[in-house]
Design an enzyme around this catalytic site. Structure first.
Site, PDB file in Angstrom:
ATOM      1  N   GLY A  33      29.527 -89.980  -0.829  1.00 36.53           N
ATOM      2  CA  GLY A  33      30.632 -89.323  -1.618  1.00 36.53           C
ATOM      3  C   GLY A  33      29.971 -88.755  -2.894  1.00 36.53           C
ATOM      4  N   CYS A  34      30.757 -87.899  -3.484  1.00 32.28           N
ATOM      5  CA  CYS A  34      30.490 -87.161  -4.512  1.00 32.28           C
ATOM      6  C   CYS A  34      29.989 -88.137  -5.726  1.00 32.28           C
ATOM      7  CB  CYS A  34      31.341 -86.203  -5.052  1.00 32.28           C
ATOM      8  SG  CYS A  34      32.832 -86.587  -5.347  1.00 32.28           S
ATOM      9  N   PHE A  35      30.922 -88.800  -6.409  1.00 31.76           N
ATOM     10  CA  PHE A  35      30.526 -89.824  -7.294  1.00 31.76           C
ATOM     11  C   PHE A  35      29.289 -90.669  -6.924  1.00 31.76           C
ATOM     12  CE2 PHE A  35      34.947 -89.703  -9.598  1.00 31.76           C
ATOM     13  CZ  PHE A  35      34.369 -89.193 -10.702  1.00 31.76           C
ATOM     14  N   THR A  42      26.915 -90.085  -4.935  1.00 37.59           N
ATOM     15  CA  THR A  42      25.617 -89.627  -5.298  1.00 37.59           C
ATOM     16  C   THR A  42      24.950 -89.357  -6.336  1.00 37.59           C
ATOM     17  OG1 THR A  42      26.299 -88.010  -3.165  1.00 37.59           O
ATOM     18  CG2 THR A  42      24.524 -86.979  -4.828  1.00 37.59           C
TER      19      THR A  42
END
Length: 325
Positions: free
Chosen positions: A134-136, A138
């Site tokens: 996921g972006c957060f 990462t």
């Protein structure tokens, strides 16, 4: 050439994936699957691709592509793979959250490897199925893994991170509508965000005895792309020791950089970079982490994983420069 298929081609992550793959020197885009846009021009849905791609969306798949990217949104990849069969040569990279946790990683006889290259580079090289982070997750993992690698995450970690509106997806909602988001700022899922599970999972792979709380406050920013995260926790060493630890941990990383200077979001937007800044204040180690949520936090990282899986140089198709103005 690597024949590529994309499933769920109309969203933001698929659009960014296409923007990067269309100029990847080792990729041939075979098909882009979308049930809602079948037969229509890809460039109509993704106007930044006008003059770059002349394919149409399709509602059929080629089961013999070398790699398929699943851009279906969270919770939908499992049902798609249950109802559609690919050949034995096809590698799968899922950009959703269906297979990120160890309890979900085995599916239809296949094991999904968690695709954070800075953590699992060698496993990714041998993998046929990847669960893209996921972006957060990462941005936050890259800020904490060096400390976990030395068993130094022993106190509560406080995290405040703000994401752009594209993080909510292409379908408009009450909190993504321009009139609501512009000149506005808000928090959501405070201390309960779904990415906490995968963050804790990765930390425990480096520090098995990790039991400290992660107090995560996610925020909605009034900008389109990027994540700006600040984290702090008690740290007994000096700032110089922390810097040495971070630089050593990321010395082989192709896209994660430890900056000597304070950082800002524009340094990473439209790139596959994560830039970190580390300083110590009042006994607390303060780590700042910035990424582009759609590239390093999604599509760029997926291509990085593809490059590793097919034995390509890691930066192939991803040497992107930010604009500082």
């Amino acid at each position: 050439m690597i024949k590529v298929g994309i499933i769920g081609g109309s969203g933001y992550t698929a659009g960014e994936l296409l923007r990067l793959l269309v100029h990847h020197p080792m990729v041939d885009i075979d098909f882009v699957f979308s049930t809602t846009n079948a037969g229509s021009s890809i460039a109509k849905q993704h106007p930044d691709l006008v003059g770059e791609i002349d394919l149409n969306f399709t509602n059929t798949i080629n089961p013999d592509v070398h790699v398929v990217f699943l851009c279906l949104g969270h919770g939908r990849s499992r049902s798609f793979l249950e109802n559609n069969t690919f050949s034995g040569i096809t590698k799968v990279i899922d950009l959703g959250n269906d297979f990120r946790l160890a309890k979900d990683a085995s599916f239809l006889g296949n094991d999904f490897t968690y695709g954070l290259p800075e953590l699992h580079r060698e496993k990714i090289k041998q993998a046929d199925h990847i669960a893209n982070p996921g972006c957060f997750a990462t941005a936050i993992q890259l800020a904490l893994l060096p400390l976990a690698s030395q068993g130094k995450l022993n106190k509560a970690v406080h995290i405040n991170a703000t994401t752009g509106s594209t993080g909510a997806g292409v379908v408009p909602g009450s909190t993504t509508h321009f009139s609501w988001r512009d000149n506005n700022f808000s928090s959501y899922k405070v201390f309960t965000h779904q990415h906490l599970d995968e963050i804790e999972q990765s930390i425990k792979q480096k520090q098995q005895n990790f039991e400290s709380p992660l107090f995560f406050i996610p925020n909605r920013g009034n900008f389109s792309k990027g994540i700006y995260a600040t984290l702090y926790t008690q740290f007994d060493g000096t700032e110089e020791e922390a810097l040495q630890l971070y630089r050593s941990f990321y010395k082989e990383a192709k896209f994660t950089i430890v900056s000597d200077y304070e950082i800002n979001l524009k340094q990473v937007v439209n790139t596959n970079k994560c830039i970190l800044h580390v300083t110590k204040k009042n006994g607390m180690l303060l780590i700042t982490s910035v990424i582009d949520n759609l590239i390093k936090g999604a599509s760029g990282q997926a291509i990085h994983n593809m490059n590793l899986m097919f034995g390509l140089e890691e930066k192939t198709g991803l040497e992107l420069k930010a604009s500082a103005f």
